[in-house]
Design a protein around this motif. Structure first.
Motif, short mmCIF file in Angstrom:
data_model
loop_
_atom_site.label_atom_id
_atom_site.label_comp_id
_atom_site.label_asym_id
_atom_site.label_seq_id
_atom_site.Cartn_x
_atom_site.Cartn_y
_atom_site.Cartn_z
N THR A 178 -11.21 -0.89 -32.05
CA THR A 178 -11.39 -1.63 -30.81
C THR A 178 -10.09 -1.56 -30.01
OG1 THR A 178 -11.80 -3.79 -29.84
CG2 THR A 178 -10.86 -3.77 -32.04
N ILE A 179 -10.22 -1.38 -28.71
CA ILE A 179 -9.06 -1.12 -27.86
C ILE A 179 -8.97 -2.16 -26.77
CG2 ILE A 179 -7.92 0.61 -26.43
CD1 ILE A 179 -9.66 2.72 -27.77
N SER A 180 -7.82 -2.77 -26.61
CA SER A 180 -7.66 -3.77 -25.55
C SER A 180 -6.40 -3.52 -24.74
CB SER A 180 -7.55 -5.18 -26.14
OG SER A 180 -8.34 -5.32 -27.28
N GLU A 181 -6.44 -3.98 -23.51
CA GLU A 181 -5.28 -3.90 -22.63
C GLU A 181 -4.53 -5.22 -22.67
OE1 GLU A 181 -7.39 -2.89 -18.97
OE2 GLU A 181 -6.08 -1.13 -18.83
N SER A 182 -3.20 -5.16 -22.73
CA SER A 182 -2.44 -6.40 -22.73
C SER A 182 -1.85 -6.72 -21.36
CB SER A 182 -1.32 -6.34 -23.77
OG SER A 182 -0.45 -5.27 -23.48
N ILE A 231 -19.56 -4.21 -28.88
CA ILE A 231 -20.21 -3.31 -27.94
C ILE A 231 -19.53 -1.96 -28.07
CG2 ILE A 231 -20.79 -2.94 -25.51
CD1 ILE A 231 -21.86 -5.56 -26.38
N ALA A 232 -20.31 -0.89 -28.06
CA ALA A 232 -19.72 0.42 -28.24
C ALA A 232 -19.74 1.24 -26.95
CB ALA A 232 -20.47 1.18 -29.33
N ALA A 277 -13.72 2.40 -19.94
CA ALA A 277 -13.49 1.42 -21.01
C ALA A 277 -12.76 0.20 -20.48
CB ALA A 277 -12.68 2.06 -22.14
N ALA A 278 -11.75 0.44 -19.67
CA ALA A 278 -10.99 -0.68 -19.12
C ALA A 278 -11.90 -1.59 -18.29
CB ALA A 278 -9.83 -0.16 -18.28
N GLY A 279 -12.77 -0.98 -17.51
CA GLY A 279 -13.71 -1.78 -16.71
C GLY A 279 -14.64 -2.59 -17.59
N MET A 280 -15.11 -2.02 -18.67
CA MET A 280 -15.97 -2.77 -19.58
C MET A 280 -15.22 -3.96 -20.16
SD MET A 280 -18.08 0.22 -21.60
CE MET A 280 -19.03 -1.00 -22.55
N GLN A 281 -13.96 -3.72 -20.54
CA GLN A 281 -13.15 -4.81 -21.10
C GLN A 281 -13.00 -5.96 -20.11
OE1 GLN A 281 -12.82 -5.28 -24.00
NE2 GLN A 281 -11.39 -3.98 -25.11
N ASP A 282 -12.90 -5.64 -18.83
CA ASP A 282 -12.78 -6.70 -17.83
C ASP A 282 -13.90 -7.73 -18.00
OD1 ASP A 282 -10.61 -5.41 -16.77
OD2 ASP A 282 -11.71 -4.46 -15.14
N ILE A 283 -15.06 -7.24 -18.35
CA ILE A 283 -16.23 -8.12 -18.47
C ILE A 283 -16.38 -8.66 -19.90
CG2 ILE A 283 -18.73 -8.27 -18.16
CD1 ILE A 283 -17.23 -7.61 -15.59
N LEU A 284 -16.07 -7.83 -20.88
CA LEU A 284 -16.37 -8.20 -22.27
C LEU A 284 -15.35 -9.17 -22.86
CD1 LEU A 284 -17.47 -4.72 -23.66
CD2 LEU A 284 -18.90 -6.59 -22.82
N VAL A 285 -14.08 -8.97 -22.54
CA VAL A 285 -13.04 -9.81 -23.13
C VAL A 285 -13.28 -11.31 -22.88
CG1 VAL A 285 -10.59 -10.43 -22.96
CG2 VAL A 285 -11.25 -8.05 -23.30
N PRO A 286 -13.57 -11.70 -21.62
CA PRO A 286 -13.81 -13.12 -21.38
C PRO A 286 -15.00 -13.67 -22.19
CG PRO A 286 -13.54 -11.96 -19.30
CD PRO A 286 -13.63 -10.92 -20.37
N ARG A 287 -15.89 -12.80 -22.59
CA ARG A 287 -17.04 -13.25 -23.37
C ARG A 287 -16.74 -13.20 -24.87
NH1 ARG A 287 -22.58 -13.34 -21.02
NH2 ARG A 287 -23.08 -12.95 -23.19
N GLY A 288 -15.56 -12.78 -25.23
CA GLY A 288 -15.22 -12.74 -26.65
C GLY A 288 -15.86 -11.58 -27.38
N LEU A 289 -16.30 -10.57 -26.64
CA LEU A 289 -16.92 -9.43 -27.31
C LEU A 289 -15.89 -8.34 -27.56
CD1 LEU A 289 -20.16 -9.43 -25.17
CD2 LEU A 289 -20.00 -9.92 -27.62
N LEU A 290 -16.12 -7.59 -28.63
CA LEU A 290 -15.20 -6.53 -29.02
C LEU A 290 -15.73 -5.20 -28.49
CD1 LEU A 290 -12.85 -7.41 -30.75
CD2 LEU A 290 -14.06 -6.58 -32.76
N LEU A 291 -14.86 -4.42 -27.89
CA LEU A 291 -15.28 -3.09 -27.44
C LEU A 291 -14.77 -2.04 -28.40
CD1 LEU A 291 -16.53 -1.20 -25.30
CD2 LEU A 291 -14.28 -1.10 -24.24
N THR A 292 -15.66 -1.18 -28.85
CA THR A 292 -15.24 -0.09 -29.72
C THR A 292 -15.56 1.22 -29.03
OG1 THR A 292 -15.61 1.02 -31.83
CG2 THR A 292 -17.40 -0.32 -30.99
N ILE A 293 -14.64 2.18 -29.12
CA ILE A 293 -14.75 3.41 -28.35
C ILE A 293 -14.73 4.61 -29.29
CG2 ILE A 293 -13.72 4.75 -26.48
CD1 ILE A 293 -12.29 2.23 -25.58
#
Lengths: 341, 341
Positions: free
Chosen positions: A107-111, B76-77, B92-108
């Motif tokens: 899992t990849i995140s931006e800080s 979420i993958a 991926a970065a755009g997905m994180q914008d939405i997923l992080v606030p929901r506490g979901l993990l993005l895997t790529i």
DNA sequence: CTGAAAGCGCTTACAG
DNA sequence: CTGAAAGCGCTTACAG
């Protein structure tokens, strides 16, 4: 009515669970589990029946259940300042090279984003098994929490956070090599343009430049050393300073490719030919380095290899193959000579 | 001895579980759970005691246990052909914008690598909650398995895989605009260099080129239309064909930025000035587009916005806000005029 | 060589 | 307003 022990997905459809497999194969759940894990011997005939049932039902174990017992989430995290820097996705790709065969999720995140400081905490709460972080935006308190949570981690770059391993490239040596390359090519007045003065990257790459001068018996010339920023604009500004003097350099070592591209801009504005009037070298070998004209001589920063090294380090810790000692892995750079020198 | 119900991490250290919180606060585990979820009213005084205990013990719920009950992995993958193409990390970065606030993990994951075809199966077995895929390397059988597993998915690009949503940019319109821009600038003989002929991207961008000609009342000239490959080399080869003819074009619309950069190479080799002798436009606005000289006029492909749109689509499906109907989201491009036209 | 059962740490009907 | 207990789907001592 109480819920029955029948697996469902969230669409409400039945999904085969270990119980169905056991029933179908006419064995106990234990045996199914052992067939899958290989942790105890199962008679060939029994094994065959179980495997057949697994195949027929399309059974795959629910990882959440397995994780609950094992205490492992099977997820590894990578935290980078920004995904917009093409270096980091390559690190991720390298990690995947190692993690995918092991069935681990990356899992990849931006800080750098808005909630950047919460990212690490979130990953800890999520119980990731291990973590790789580029520690630039991250403060030490957060790294401390990581240590407390006993999550193995490795940092990228030169800041060796206590309690974690470290992977970096030998920038001093890379910068020494590319500078030596210019010396050997016969350039007489070789200048240096760094990025932000306080950045570790700037310091290390300058150090390599200085060492090359030392080995060649050349004295460093203060006026030929400029610190700017790690951007194209920074390169242009820095180069303007050097090129508009009476005695301008015939070569410039840039601390990264973007700076070098800015130097090319400045040379073009002054109708200097590269490398005829001025040689230019970069660092990192980003994609653009071979897209600009002339193509840049630079040092490859092996992002993918860095990712692989990080993943290996983490797996060794997860497998318990390692004691408490902090390890540092230095990866080799590679000089790439193109048209600009 | 049987294992006791005391939470531990894999280092064998105790970690506060909901049981410890309950004991500390002098309430039942139910109440602790309800304080955290907010799913039932808790008396303010009780709530305060529980929150205090949570804070003191640094309790965070074990997600594996929660997942087991909910059937959701919270992951979420994103599956992309390769992370080396800088477009995808931005998605991926755009997905994180939405997923992080929901506490979901993005895997790529990459699908081009050696085990690329297993990636999707692996993600299904891992029970990811939803998935975004660039379907280029993926065959339909795999997409079918996704559908069977009832995992919501969205595809990137123009292949609308049945059962999933679709996010794409309106390449026809973008190409139409950039071609119209050249027409309005007064260029007379505007050629087109596409990528692989069978690629959807080539087809759509050519379609936009053709429409601009239609609107302007210009006929398409067969000789001015070349199909090559989506690479710098492809651009150079294609441009050679066009530029070495008796009547060469005074502008070329390239189907992507890499092709356009190859055209710049060809122009340089022939001592043609850009845009004086030849205008060139790209598509995508990759980083290199503004790094080459002259900087490329191009169409921005809003990768980050694409990622956001994908994530929103998936969340709506996960939240059950949506019926079975397949949805298509088209994002707008943006014409960026720089030096090359 | 195999099975019955406890337990992982939560959530959620059920009951009061 | 709150608690006792069943259950999520697995793994793993324990027992034979």
């Amino acid at each position: 009515m109480l819920m029955q022990n029948v697996s469902m997905n969230y669409e409400g459809e039945n999904v085969a669970g270990i119980r169905e497999v056991a029933t179908t194969a006419g064995v106990s759940m234990s045996t199914v589990s052992h067939v899958m894990s290989g942790k105890r011997h199962v008679a060939p005939a029994t094994r065959a029946r179980v495997e057949d049932a697994i195949a027929r039902l399309g059974y795959t174990a629910n990882p959440a259940a397995a994780q609950m017992r094992s205490g492992r989430s099977g997820a590894i995290a990578l935290v980078v300042p920004t995904l917009e820097n093409p270096f980091y996705p390559l690190v991720a790709a390298g990690m995947q090279d190692i993690l995918v065969p092991r069935g681990l999720l990356l899992t990849i995140s931006e800080s750098n984003g808005p909630g950047g400081q919460d990212v690490l905490r979130h990953l800890i709460a999520r119980r990731v098994d291990a973590l790789v972080a580029a520690p630039f935006g991250l403060n030490n308190k957060l790294l401390g929490e990581l240590r407390e949570a006993k999550i193995p981690f490795v940092t990228l770059g030169r800041v060796s956070a206590a309690g974690g391993d470290l992977v970096h490239t030998d920038d001093v040596e890379g910068a020494r090599e590319i500078t030596t390359h210019l010396i050997e090519r016969g350039y007489k007045k070789i200048a240096f343009i760094g990025g932000e003065k306080e950045a570790g990257t700037t310091r290390e790459r300058f150090e390599g430049y200085a060492r090359a001068f030392g080995s060649a018996g050349r004295p460093l010339v203060d006026d030929d050393i400029v610190f700017s920023q790690f951007t194209r604009a920074g390169g242009r500004t820095g180069a303007a300073l050097l090129l508009d003097r009476e005695s301008r350099p015939d070569a410039i070592v840039a601390a990264n490719d973007l700076i070098a591209i800015g130097i090319l801009d400045a040379a073009r504005e002054r109708h200097l030919s590269v490398p005829g009037d001025l040689a230019v070298t970069g660092y990192d070998d980003i994609d653009a380095a071979s897209l600009v004209n002339p193509e840049l001589t630079t040092v490859e920063n092996p992002a993918r290899e860095i990712g692989r090294a990080c993943a290996r380090l983490l797996l060794e810790r997860l497998d318990g193959d390692v004691t408490d000692v902090t390890r540092t892995v230095a990866l080799s750079h590679r000089l790439i000579v193109r048209q600009s020198s």
